[in-house]
Design a protein around this motif. Structure first.
Motif, PDB file in Angstrom:
ATOM      1  N   MET A  18    -124.845  23.033 -39.877  1.00 49.23           N
ATOM      2  CA  MET A  18    -125.765  22.485 -40.849  1.00 49.23           C
ATOM      3  C   MET A  18    -127.114  22.291 -40.160  1.00 49.23           C
ATOM      4  SD  MET A  18    -125.280  19.267 -43.449  1.00 49.23           S
ATOM      5  CE  MET A  18    -123.535  19.503 -43.398  1.00 49.23           C
ATOM      6  N   ARG A  19    -128.174  22.625 -40.887  1.00 45.52           N
ATOM      7  CA  ARG A  19    -129.523  22.446 -40.342  1.00 45.52           C
ATOM      8  C   ARG A  19    -130.413  21.822 -41.406  1.00 45.52           C
ATOM      9  NH1 ARG A  19    -129.379  27.810 -42.123  1.00 45.52           N
ATOM     10  NH2 ARG A  19    -131.344  28.626 -42.891  1.00 45.52           N
ATOM     11  N   ILE A  20    -131.515  21.225 -40.952  1.00 42.19           N
ATOM     12  CA  ILE A  20    -132.480  20.624 -41.868  1.00 42.19           C
ATOM     13  C   ILE A  20    -133.810  21.330 -41.673  1.00 42.19           C
ATOM     14  CG2 ILE A  20    -133.737  18.517 -42.470  1.00 42.19           C
ATOM     15  CD1 ILE A  20    -131.278  16.936 -41.658  1.00 42.19           C
ATOM     16  N   GLU A  21    -134.382  21.808 -42.783  1.00 38.62           N
ATOM     17  CA  GLU A  21    -135.695  22.459 -42.721  1.00 38.62           C
ATOM     18  C   GLU A  21    -136.354  22.464 -44.086  1.00 38.62           C
ATOM     19  OE1 GLU A  21    -135.187  27.193 -42.928  1.00 38.62           O
ATOM     20  OE2 GLU A  21    -134.086  26.300 -41.272  1.00 38.62           O
ATOM     21  N   GLU A  22    -137.647  22.744 -44.069  1.00 41.16           N
ATOM     22  CA  GLU A  22    -138.430  22.869 -45.306  1.00 41.16           C
ATOM     23  C   GLU A  22    -138.173  24.254 -45.906  1.00 41.16           C
ATOM     24  OE1 GLU A  22    -140.894  20.791 -46.743  1.00 41.16           O
ATOM     25  OE2 GLU A  22    -140.593  19.175 -45.302  1.00 41.16           O
ATOM     26  N   ILE A  23    -137.908  24.286 -47.194  1.00 43.18           N
ATOM     27  CA  ILE A  23    -137.685  25.546 -47.915  1.00 43.18           C
ATOM     28  C   ILE A  23    -138.654  25.587 -49.087  1.00 43.18           C
ATOM     29  CG2 ILE A  23    -136.050  26.856 -49.344  1.00 43.18           C
ATOM     30  CD1 ILE A  23    -133.808  25.716 -47.723  1.00 43.18           C
ATOM     31  N   PRO A  24    -139.258  26.753 -49.363  1.00 43.74           N
ATOM     32  CA  PRO A  24    -140.094  26.852 -50.557  1.00 43.74           C
ATOM     33  C   PRO A  24    -139.290  26.503 -51.812  1.00 43.74           C
ATOM     34  CG  PRO A  24    -140.463  28.734 -49.124  1.00 43.74           C
ATOM     35  CD  PRO A  24    -139.273  27.992 -48.576  1.00 43.74           C
ATOM     36  N   ILE A  25    -139.846  25.610 -52.625  1.00 44.61           N
ATOM     37  CA  ILE A  25    -139.145  25.151 -53.823  1.00 44.61           C
ATOM     38  C   ILE A  25    -138.757  26.323 -54.720  1.00 44.61           C
ATOM     39  CG2 ILE A  25    -139.491  23.897 -56.006  1.00 44.61           C
ATOM     40  CD1 ILE A  25    -140.854  21.699 -54.410  1.00 44.61           C
ATOM     41  N   HIS A  26    -139.623  27.317 -54.840  1.00 46.04           N
ATOM     42  CA  HIS A  26    -139.331  28.434 -55.744  1.00 46.04           C
ATOM     43  C   HIS A  26    -138.149  29.290 -55.267  1.00 46.04           C
ATOM     44  CE1 HIS A  26    -141.860  30.639 -52.844  1.00 46.04           C
ATOM     45  NE2 HIS A  26    -141.188  31.695 -53.258  1.00 46.04           N
ATOM     46  N   ILE A  65    -132.680  17.110 -49.686  1.00 46.72           N
ATOM     47  CA  ILE A  65    -131.696  17.510 -50.693  1.00 46.72           C
ATOM     48  C   ILE A  65    -130.693  18.432 -50.000  1.00 46.72           C
ATOM     49  CG2 ILE A  65    -133.336  17.263 -52.605  1.00 46.72           C
ATOM     50  CD1 ILE A  65    -133.398  20.366 -52.759  1.00 46.72           C
ATOM     51  N   ASP A  66    -129.507  18.555 -50.573  1.00 46.95           N
ATOM     52  CA  ASP A  66    -128.473  19.428 -50.027  1.00 46.95           C
ATOM     53  C   ASP A  66    -128.515  20.762 -50.749  1.00 46.95           C
ATOM     54  OD1 ASP A  66    -127.327  17.534 -48.219  1.00 46.95           O
ATOM     55  OD2 ASP A  66    -126.383  16.555 -49.918  1.00 46.95           O
ATOM     56  N   VAL A  67    -128.501  21.850 -49.971  1.00 45.71           N
ATOM     57  CA  VAL A  67    -128.438  23.186 -50.567  1.00 45.71           C
ATOM     58  C   VAL A  67    -127.374  24.008 -49.852  1.00 45.71           C
ATOM     59  CG1 VAL A  67    -130.855  23.226 -51.326  1.00 45.71           C
ATOM     60  CG2 VAL A  67    -130.265  24.167 -49.109  1.00 45.71           C
ATOM     61  N   LEU A  68    -126.808  24.935 -50.604  1.00 46.96           N
ATOM     62  CA  LEU A  68    -125.906  25.923 -50.036  1.00 46.96           C
ATOM     63  C   LEU A  68    -126.699  27.192 -49.789  1.00 46.96           C
ATOM     64  CD1 LEU A  68    -122.703  25.825 -52.298  1.00 46.96           C
ATOM     65  CD2 LEU A  68    -122.916  24.993 -49.957  1.00 46.96           C
ATOM     66  N   ILE A  78    -139.703  21.786 -49.888  1.00 48.24           N
ATOM     67  CA  ILE A  78    -138.930  20.545 -49.953  1.00 48.24           C
ATOM     68  C   ILE A  78    -137.975  20.524 -48.762  1.00 48.24           C
ATOM     69  CG2 ILE A  78    -137.169  21.519 -51.486  1.00 48.24           C
ATOM     70  CD1 ILE A  78    -137.056  18.705 -52.838  1.00 48.24           C
ATOM     71  N   LEU A  79    -137.794  19.350 -48.199  1.00 51.03           N
ATOM     72  CA  LEU A  79    -136.900  19.188 -47.062  1.00 51.03           C
ATOM     73  C   LEU A  79    -135.462  19.325 -47.534  1.00 51.03           C
ATOM     74  CD1 LEU A  79    -136.966  18.562 -44.015  1.00 51.03           C
ATOM     75  CD2 LEU A  79    -136.670  16.151 -44.618  1.00 51.03           C
ATOM     76  N   CYS A  80    -134.700  20.204 -46.861  1.00 50.42           N
ATOM     77  CA  CYS A  80    -133.331  20.499 -47.282  1.00 50.42           C
ATOM     78  C   CYS A  80    -132.352  20.387 -46.126  1.00 50.42           C
ATOM     79  CB  CYS A  80    -133.236  21.924 -47.829  1.00 50.42           C
ATOM     80  SG  CYS A  80    -134.229  22.227 -49.288  1.00 50.42           S
TER      81      CYS A  80
END
Length: 86
Positions: free
Chosen positions: A1-9, A40-43, A69-71
């Motif tokens: 698991m990692r945490i990073e900024e992802i483009p919202i779109h 937020i949590d994303v797969l 957004i930070l994911c």
């Protein structure tokens, strides 16, 4: 698991959720003042990002015009995605 900024779109939200608009407004105020405190949590499935939680934070950041957004990202096979969609 990692945490990073992802483009919202780039985050797909395949399940419709009715958000509490008062909660979204409160989060918008908080995020504008101090930033997003909880990712937020994303797969991540085959290079695509799917969001199933954090719907209020996602909407608040979107309405504030944030490009990212930070994911908290968890890689998963397609079978896990299918379980979330069932």
């Amino acid at each position: 698991m990692r945490i990073e900024e992802i483009p919202i779109h780039q985050i797909r939200r395949p399940l419709f959720r009715q958000n509490d608009q008062e909660k979204v407004r409160d989060l918008m105020t908080s995020i504008a003042e101090i930033g997003l405190q909880e990712p937020i949590d994303v797969l991540e499935v085959d290079g695509q990002f799917y969001g199933f939680s954090g719907c209020h934070r996602y909407e608040a950041c979107s309405r504030l015009g944030h490009e990212t957004i930070l994911c908290r990202i968890r890689r998963a096979p397609r079978a896990v995605l299918k379980q979330h969609l069932a």
